[in-house]
Design a protein around this motif. Structure first.
Motif, PDB file in Angstrom:
ATOM      1  N   UNK A  14       0.930  -1.213   0.046  1.00 56.55           N
ATOM      2  CA  UNK A  14       0.259  -0.066  -0.014  1.00 56.55           C
ATOM      3  C   UNK A  14       0.678   1.204   0.024  1.00 56.55           C
ATOM      4  N   UNK A  15       0.342   2.152  -0.733  1.00 57.57           N
ATOM      5  CA  UNK A  15       1.211   3.495  -1.101  1.00 57.57           C
ATOM      6  C   UNK A  15       2.630   3.262  -1.409  1.00 57.57           C
ATOM      7  N   UNK A  16       2.657   2.643  -2.439  1.00 51.76           N
ATOM      8  CA  UNK A  16       4.058   2.130  -2.784  1.00 51.76           C
ATOM      9  C   UNK A  16       4.968   3.074  -3.645  1.00 51.76           C
ATOM     10  N   UNK A  17       4.482   4.183  -3.908  1.00 53.66           N
ATOM     11  CA  UNK A  17       5.343   5.455  -4.678  1.00 53.66           C
ATOM     12  C   UNK A  17       5.314   4.705  -6.121  1.00 53.66           C
ATOM     13  N   UNK A  18       6.776   4.810  -6.608  1.00 49.63           N
ATOM     14  CA  UNK A  18       7.184   4.101  -7.961  1.00 49.63           C
ATOM     15  C   UNK A  18       7.749   2.654  -7.951  1.00 49.63           C
ATOM     16  N   UNK A  19       7.555   2.141  -6.798  1.00 49.11           N
ATOM     17  CA  UNK A  19       7.603   0.601  -6.785  1.00 49.11           C
ATOM     18  C   UNK A  19       9.005   0.275  -6.459  1.00 49.11           C
ATOM     19  N   UNK A  20       9.858   0.898  -6.030  1.00 48.25           N
ATOM     20  CA  UNK A  20      11.274   0.304  -5.605  1.00 48.25           C
ATOM     21  C   UNK A  20      11.295  -0.851  -4.675  1.00 48.25           C
ATOM     22  N   UNK A  21      10.443  -0.763  -3.399  1.00 43.81           N
ATOM     23  CA  UNK A  21      10.113  -1.552  -2.567  1.00 43.81           C
ATOM     24  C   UNK A  21       9.373  -2.893  -3.085  1.00 43.81           C
ATOM     25  N   UNK A  22       8.364  -2.522  -3.541  1.00 47.80           N
ATOM     26  CA  UNK A  22       7.532  -3.438  -4.134  1.00 47.80           C
ATOM     27  C   UNK A  22       8.220  -4.375  -5.001  1.00 47.80           C
ATOM     28  N   UNK A  23       9.022  -3.887  -5.835  1.00 44.07           N
ATOM     29  CA  UNK A  23       9.992  -4.607  -6.864  1.00 44.07           C
ATOM     30  C   UNK A  23      10.937  -5.417  -6.006  1.00 44.07           C
ATOM     31  N   UNK A  24      11.429  -4.871  -5.050  1.00 43.15           N
ATOM     32  CA  UNK A  24      12.338  -5.468  -4.154  1.00 43.15           C
ATOM     33  C   UNK A  24      11.865  -6.924  -3.783  1.00 43.15           C
ATOM     34  N   UNK A  25      10.591  -6.661  -3.183  1.00 45.13           N
ATOM     35  CA  UNK A  25      10.043  -7.905  -2.829  1.00 45.13           C
ATOM     36  C   UNK A  25       9.770  -8.798  -3.757  1.00 45.13           C
ATOM     37  N   UNK A  76      -0.817   2.813  -5.324  1.00 46.01           N
ATOM     38  CA  UNK A  76      -0.632   4.213  -5.081  1.00 46.01           C
ATOM     39  C   UNK A  76      -1.763   5.058  -5.848  1.00 46.01           C
ATOM     40  N   UNK A  77      -1.872   6.372  -4.961  1.00 43.76           N
ATOM     41  CA  UNK A  77      -3.087   7.239  -5.636  1.00 43.76           C
ATOM     42  C   UNK A  77      -2.520   8.043  -6.727  1.00 43.76           C
ATOM     43  N   UNK A  78      -1.243   7.818  -6.883  1.00 42.99           N
ATOM     44  CA  UNK A  78      -0.661   8.811  -7.719  1.00 42.99           C
ATOM     45  C   UNK A  78      -0.360   8.126  -9.334  1.00 42.99           C
ATOM     46  N   UNK A  79      -1.009   8.892 -10.146  1.00 41.23           N
ATOM     47  CA  UNK A  79      -1.173   8.272 -11.588  1.00 41.23           C
ATOM     48  C   UNK A  79       0.430   8.336 -12.027  1.00 41.23           C
ATOM     49  N   UNK A  80       1.187   9.424 -12.043  1.00 41.03           N
ATOM     50  CA  UNK A  80       2.578   9.400 -12.584  1.00 41.03           C
ATOM     51  C   UNK A  80       3.111   8.244 -11.749  1.00 41.03           C
ATOM     52  N   UNK A  81       3.160   7.878 -10.273  1.00 39.91           N
ATOM     53  CA  UNK A  81       4.014   7.066  -9.741  1.00 39.91           C
ATOM     54  C   UNK A  81       3.559   5.449 -10.134  1.00 39.91           C
ATOM     55  N   UNK A  82       2.423   5.271 -10.468  1.00 42.03           N
ATOM     56  CA  UNK A  82       1.954   4.070 -10.846  1.00 42.03           C
ATOM     57  C   UNK A  82       2.658   3.944 -12.374  1.00 42.03           C
ATOM     58  N   UNK A  92      -6.860   5.306  -4.113  1.00 40.90           N
ATOM     59  CA  UNK A  92      -6.625   5.614  -2.715  1.00 40.90           C
ATOM     60  C   UNK A  92      -6.593   4.403  -2.083  1.00 40.90           C
ATOM     61  N   UNK A  93      -6.016   4.477  -0.704  1.00 39.10           N
ATOM     62  CA  UNK A  93      -5.848   3.315   0.130  1.00 39.10           C
ATOM     63  C   UNK A  93      -7.138   3.043   0.563  1.00 39.10           C
ATOM     64  N   UNK A  94      -7.987   4.085   0.890  1.00 39.73           N
ATOM     65  CA  UNK A  94      -9.432   3.936   1.236  1.00 39.73           C
ATOM     66  C   UNK A  94     -10.408   3.276   0.471  1.00 39.73           C
ATOM     67  N   UNK A  95      -9.902   3.180  -0.962  1.00 44.13           N
ATOM     68  CA  UNK A  95     -10.453   2.674  -2.024  1.00 44.13           C
ATOM     69  C   UNK A  95     -10.008   1.379  -2.543  1.00 44.13           C
ATOM     70  N   UNK A 126       5.609   0.694   3.967  1.00 45.47           N
ATOM     71  CA  UNK A 126       6.541   1.184   4.277  1.00 45.47           C
ATOM     72  C   UNK A 126       6.697   2.666   4.903  1.00 45.47           C
ATOM     73  N   UNK A 127       7.798   3.073   4.916  1.00 48.78           N
ATOM     74  CA  UNK A 127       8.208   4.264   5.453  1.00 48.78           C
ATOM     75  C   UNK A 127       7.708   5.542   4.838  1.00 48.78           C
ATOM     76  N   UNK A 128       7.160   6.371   5.895  1.00 42.63           N
ATOM     77  CA  UNK A 128       6.652   7.658   5.417  1.00 42.63           C
ATOM     78  C   UNK A 128       5.021   7.457   4.774  1.00 42.63           C
ATOM     79  N   UNK A 129       4.316   6.553   5.243  1.00 45.86           N
ATOM     80  CA  UNK A 129       3.152   6.271   4.630  1.00 45.86           C
ATOM     81  C   UNK A 129       1.968   6.701   5.456  1.00 45.86           C
ATOM     82  N   UNK A 130       2.058   6.311   6.871  1.00 46.82           N
ATOM     83  CA  UNK A 130       0.810   6.543   7.410  1.00 46.82           C
ATOM     84  C   UNK A 130       0.485   8.204   7.793  1.00 46.82           C
ATOM     85  N   UNK A 131       1.631   8.753   7.663  1.00 48.37           N
ATOM     86  CA  UNK A 131       1.237  10.304   7.936  1.00 48.37           C
ATOM     87  C   UNK A 131       0.543  11.113   7.140  1.00 48.37           C
ATOM     88  N   UNK A 132       0.148  10.304   5.812  1.00 51.48           N
ATOM     89  CA  UNK A 132      -0.881  10.779   4.813  1.00 51.48           C
ATOM     90  C   UNK A 132      -2.083  10.245   4.976  1.00 51.48           C
TER      91      UNK A 132
END
Length: 284
Positions: free
Chosen positions: A60-71, A82-88, A110-113, A129-135
């Motif tokens: 969730x809230x993967x930004x542009x996927x570095x950690x996702x692709x690491x897994x 992620x809620x950002x089209x450019x990020x996806x 969006x996470x809520x959707x 991952x890091x820097x997600x819950x504050x949003x």
């Protein structure tokens, strides 16, 4: 609801603008990620999550996927959201470039959707991952979403910056902000640039953020029906939170030797009961 839509719209504009800065800059070193063929995750995450081979993992809230692709490089079947089209779009492009298009997919929502966007799919692991819950304005709603996305017996793994570190000023350990903050009143920031490039020229600089206490996060997960397996607090962080932090040989930032230690990050794992079929009611 109108305020929430404004918060999301404003934050999304901020992130949309910063995606190309992040993908091209030195901070994330995307070219190095492509060349190395290695997972770019923190050692304690690898230990605490364990073997992910053949597991389904939702980031969730993967930004542009570095950690996702690491897994994915470690053998998981991954979905990034992620809620950002450019990020996806950047994440999909990166997946193609590193040869993981078949093992990774990326969804804009969006996470809520997330439940609707993923059509009720369930996962062995939900990772945040890091820097997600504050949003996120609603931590209880987030926890219920996480529970609904987990298969019975699956678990949430959360690694996050410690909310206690946010009470201090940027240059020293003067207490400048309250630890407890009502969710209906987000903190409003207006900061040009980005953590990945402080000198970057940007236009969408306003953000709305929330400081969720450790107790609020754990309680939200418990009310959502997840059983906490561990909660670990860490005395180091991933960036120079204060100018006097010292970087060690692993790349982590710590307080200088002789200084009192502080919790700077935390990680937890919470599991959905094997027999669970329904999410608990939202509650108060």
């Amino acid at each position: 609801m109108e305020d929430r839509e404004k918060w999301f719209r404003t934050n999304r504009a901020n992130w949309d603008e910063r995606v190309p800065i992040h993908t091209k800059g030195e901070f994330y070193d995307v070219e190095g990620f492509k060349r190395s063929g290695e997972a770019r995750l923190r050692p304690f995450e690898l230990r605490e999550v364990g073997d992910v081979r053949e597991k389904s993992l939702l980031h969730l809230q993967c930004h542009f996927g570095l950690d996702t692709l690491s897994w994915a490089r470690l053998g998981a079947r991954v979905t990034g959201l992620d809620f950002s089209e450019p990020a996806v779009e950047a994440a999909r492009k990166l997946a193609r470039e590193v040869g993981l298009e078949g093992e990774a997919r990326f969804v804009r929502a969006n996470v809520y959707g997330a439940r609707e966007a993923l059509a009720g799919e369930r996962f062995d692991i939900v990772y945040t991952g890091f820097g997600a819950l504050n949003w996120l304005p609603d931590i209880r709603g987030w926890a219920r979403i996480v529970a609904s996305l987990l298969a019975p017996g699956g678990f949430l793994y959360l690694a996050e910056f410690h909310p206690f570190a946010d009470v201090f000023a940027d240059d020293d350990l003067t207490v400048e902000h309250g630890y407890f903050h009502p969710p209906e009143r987000p903190r409003v920031w207006n900061e040009p640039g980005t953590y990945a490039d402080l000198e970057a020229e940007t236009e969408n600089n306003v953000t709305y953020e929330w400081n969720h206490t450790l107790g609020a996060v754990v309680t939200a997960l418990a009310r959502a029906g997840l059983a906490l397996e561990f909660l670990h607090e860490h005395d180091h962080t991933l960036f120079p939170r204060w100018p006097f932090l010292v970087r060690d040989g692993s790349g982590a930032y710590r307080l200088p030797a002789g200084e009192p230690s502080l919790p700077l990050m935390y990680s937890l794992r919470a599991r959905k009961k094997a027999g669970a079929r329904h999410e608990p009611s939202p509650g108060p």
